[in-house]
Design a protein around this motif. Structure first.
Motif, PDB file in Angstrom:
ATOM      1  N   PHE A 190       0.896  -1.363  -0.149  1.00 31.03           N
ATOM      2  CA  PHE A 190      -0.335   0.337   0.002  1.00 31.03           C
ATOM      3  C   PHE A 190       1.027   1.220   0.249  1.00 31.03           C
ATOM      4  N   THR A 191       1.866   1.048   0.862  1.00 30.18           N
ATOM      5  CA  THR A 191       2.800   2.413   0.348  1.00 30.18           C
ATOM      6  C   THR A 191       3.718   2.446  -0.285  1.00 30.18           C
ATOM      7  N   THR A 192       3.485   1.712  -1.039  1.00 28.70           N
ATOM      8  CA  THR A 192       4.436   1.443  -2.680  1.00 28.70           C
ATOM      9  C   THR A 192       3.536   1.619  -3.855  1.00 28.70           C
ATOM     10  N   LEU A 193       2.337   1.281  -3.763  1.00 25.87           N
ATOM     11  CA  LEU A 193       1.116   2.248  -4.151  1.00 25.87           C
ATOM     12  C   LEU A 193       0.626   3.864  -3.793  1.00 25.87           C
ATOM     13  N   LEU A 194       0.870   4.335  -2.842  1.00 29.59           N
ATOM     14  CA  LEU A 194       1.117   6.169  -2.234  1.00 29.59           C
ATOM     15  C   LEU A 194       2.213   5.916  -3.689  1.00 29.59           C
ATOM     16  N   GLU A 195       3.558   5.900  -3.267  1.00 30.09           N
ATOM     17  CA  GLU A 195       4.161   6.585  -4.142  1.00 30.09           C
ATOM     18  C   GLU A 195       3.774   6.371  -5.582  1.00 30.09           C
ATOM     19  N   GLU A 196       4.127   5.306  -6.790  1.00 30.44           N
ATOM     20  CA  GLU A 196       4.214   5.187  -7.774  1.00 30.44           C
ATOM     21  C   GLU A 196       2.631   5.719  -8.234  1.00 30.44           C
ATOM     22  N   ARG A 197       1.789   6.743  -6.937  1.00 27.27           N
ATOM     23  CA  ARG A 197       0.808   6.777  -7.528  1.00 27.27           C
ATOM     24  C   ARG A 197       0.600   8.240  -7.355  1.00 27.27           C
ATOM     25  N   ARG A 198       2.084   8.981  -6.579  1.00 23.38           N
ATOM     26  CA  ARG A 198       2.467  10.308  -6.891  1.00 23.38           C
ATOM     27  C   ARG A 198       1.215  10.347  -5.788  1.00 23.38           C
ATOM     28  N   PHE A 199       0.890  10.594  -4.479  1.00 18.25           N
ATOM     29  CA  PHE A 199       0.042  11.162  -3.632  1.00 18.25           C
ATOM     30  C   PHE A 199       0.629  12.045  -3.224  1.00 18.25           C
ATOM     31  N   GLN A 200       1.714  12.947  -2.737  1.00 23.15           N
ATOM     32  CA  GLN A 200       2.391  13.819  -2.388  1.00 23.15           C
ATOM     33  C   GLN A 200       2.060  14.766  -2.865  1.00 23.15           C
ATOM     34  N   ARG A 201       2.257  14.253  -4.715  1.00 30.73           N
ATOM     35  CA  ARG A 201       1.403  15.921  -5.365  1.00 30.73           C
ATOM     36  C   ARG A 201       0.161  16.115  -5.075  1.00 30.73           C
ATOM     37  N   PHE A 202      -0.381  16.085  -4.037  1.00 32.61           N
ATOM     38  CA  PHE A 202      -2.168  15.562  -4.140  1.00 32.61           C
ATOM     39  C   PHE A 202      -1.666  17.336  -2.537  1.00 32.61           C
ATOM     40  N   ASP A 203      -0.818  17.567  -1.654  1.00 34.16           N
ATOM     41  CA  ASP A 203      -1.321  18.181  -0.289  1.00 34.16           C
ATOM     42  C   ASP A 203      -1.795  19.295  -0.494  1.00 34.16           C
ATOM     43  N   GLY A 204      -2.289  19.491  -0.160  1.00 36.21           N
ATOM     44  CA  GLY A 204      -3.063  20.860   0.224  1.00 36.21           C
ATOM     45  C   GLY A 204      -4.118  21.589  -0.501  1.00 36.21           C
ATOM     46  N   ILE A 205      -4.282  20.019  -1.115  1.00 38.57           N
ATOM     47  CA  ILE A 205      -5.309  20.257  -2.433  1.00 38.57           C
ATOM     48  C   ILE A 205      -6.675  20.403  -1.848  1.00 38.57           C
ATOM     49  N   ASP A 206      -7.959  20.783  -2.092  1.00 36.87           N
ATOM     50  CA  ASP A 206      -9.057  20.744  -1.443  1.00 36.87           C
ATOM     51  C   ASP A 206      -9.808  20.265  -3.144  1.00 36.87           C
ATOM     52  N   PHE A 207     -10.349  19.269  -3.356  1.00 39.63           N
ATOM     53  CA  PHE A 207     -11.778  19.420  -3.930  1.00 39.63           C
ATOM     54  C   PHE A 207     -13.128  19.511  -3.280  1.00 39.63           C
ATOM     55  N   VAL A 208     -13.208  20.315  -2.467  1.00 40.73           N
ATOM     56  CA  VAL A 208     -14.846  20.034  -2.245  1.00 40.73           C
ATOM     57  C   VAL A 208     -14.602  21.298  -2.572  1.00 40.73           C
ATOM     58  N   ALA A 209     -15.925  21.566  -3.135  1.00 42.81           N
ATOM     59  CA  ALA A 209     -15.832  23.291  -3.640  1.00 42.81           C
ATOM     60  C   ALA A 209     -16.935  24.070  -2.786  1.00 42.81           C
ATOM     61  N   PRO A 210     -16.264  25.100  -2.817  1.00 42.63           N
ATOM     62  CA  PRO A 210     -17.108  26.055  -2.237  1.00 42.63           C
ATOM     63  C   PRO A 210     -19.032  26.190  -2.332  1.00 42.63           C
TER      64      PRO A 210
END
Length: 262
Positions: A190-210
């Protein structure tokens, strides 16, 4: 018609078209399914074939080369494979083009119905919405907030494989229970999947529209290095890498498994 196709091929300096089978080899269809699963974060077992049609493409790029000068100028027999997920809560179709041998498999973006994979325009996560740091030895956390009048529910994955759910009670304390314990190999996968899917690049992003209407159910997802917030109703509009992480997490909780790699 066959005469003119053969004549065109001869004029273009290539051999006449061979007879086109009515259906492609089964392994070619499976390759298309695997490609869609990887590209759009779908479970291969949920993808079905909606339609397969024999085609004669206008060039060696299967008609998808546009004005590219390196596309061979020859008629190319092959197939158009249309895939779908009939269990998805949104309409979608993925169309792939292939040549006759199966050595070339290309996604037809224009021919696909991509309602289910539109990328939602993100915002920056406000400082007040940032969750506290992960507990020690936790490697993944999801904080689910359904309504403002109900306390959030937190689910964590620890390095020792425990998946723990925490729910605040009306008395002010926290009810904690272990949902399951997964193997060290699955934790690593699972941790490898997080790295492969580059989860870190979503840091600080909010996909909940106001919104000024009724609040939507949302999830704040964190690793030790990244935090992102999504709206449950709009999960299908997220980037495929993020969708793949969410579905892997759901499988870990429900079945103690991860999706099989194609």
């Amino acid at each position: 018609m066959g005469y003119w196709l053969g004549a065109y091929a001869l004029l273009a300096g290539v051999s006449p078209l061979q007879a086109q089978p009515s259906v492609p080899p089964a392994e070619l269809v499976q390759r298309a399914i695997a490609a869609a699963a990887t590209q759009f974060g779908e479970e291969p077992t949920q993808i079905t074939v909606a339609k397969v049609q024999p085609r004669v493409w206008s060039d060696g790029c299967l008609g998808l080369g546009g004005l590219r000068p390196n596309c061979p100028e020859r008629l190319t027999p092959g197939w158009e494979i249309t895939l779908t997920n009939p269990n998805a809560p949104y309409p979608q179709q993925w169309v792939y083009r292939t040549n006759q041998s199966g050595s070339l498999l290309l996604w037809d973006a224009a021919g696909s119905q991509m309602i289910g994979t539109l990328i939602q325009r993100p915002q920056r996560l406000a400082p007040d919405d940032q969750p506290p740091a992960l507990p020690e030895s936790a490697i993944f956390r999801v904080i689910r907030q359904t309504t403002l009048d109900r306390p959030p529910q937190t689910t964590l994955l620890f390095r020792d494989g425990r998946i723990v759910q925490e729910t605040p009670t009306q008395r002010g304390d926290t009810l904690s229970r272990t949902l399951r314990t997964i193997s060290p190999a699955l934790v690593t996968e699972f941790t490898t999947l997080l790295e492969e899917r580059r989860f870190q690049r979503f840091d600080g992003i909010d996909f909940v529209a106001p919104s000024t209407t009724v609040p939507v159910a949302s999830n704040i997802i964190s690793t030790p290095t990244a935090t992102v917030r999504i709206a449950e109703a709009n999960e299908y509009r997220l980037a495929s890498d993020l969708v793949a992480v969410l579905r892997a997490w759901e499988m870990l909780i429900e079945r103690g498994q991860l999706p099989k790699k194609p």
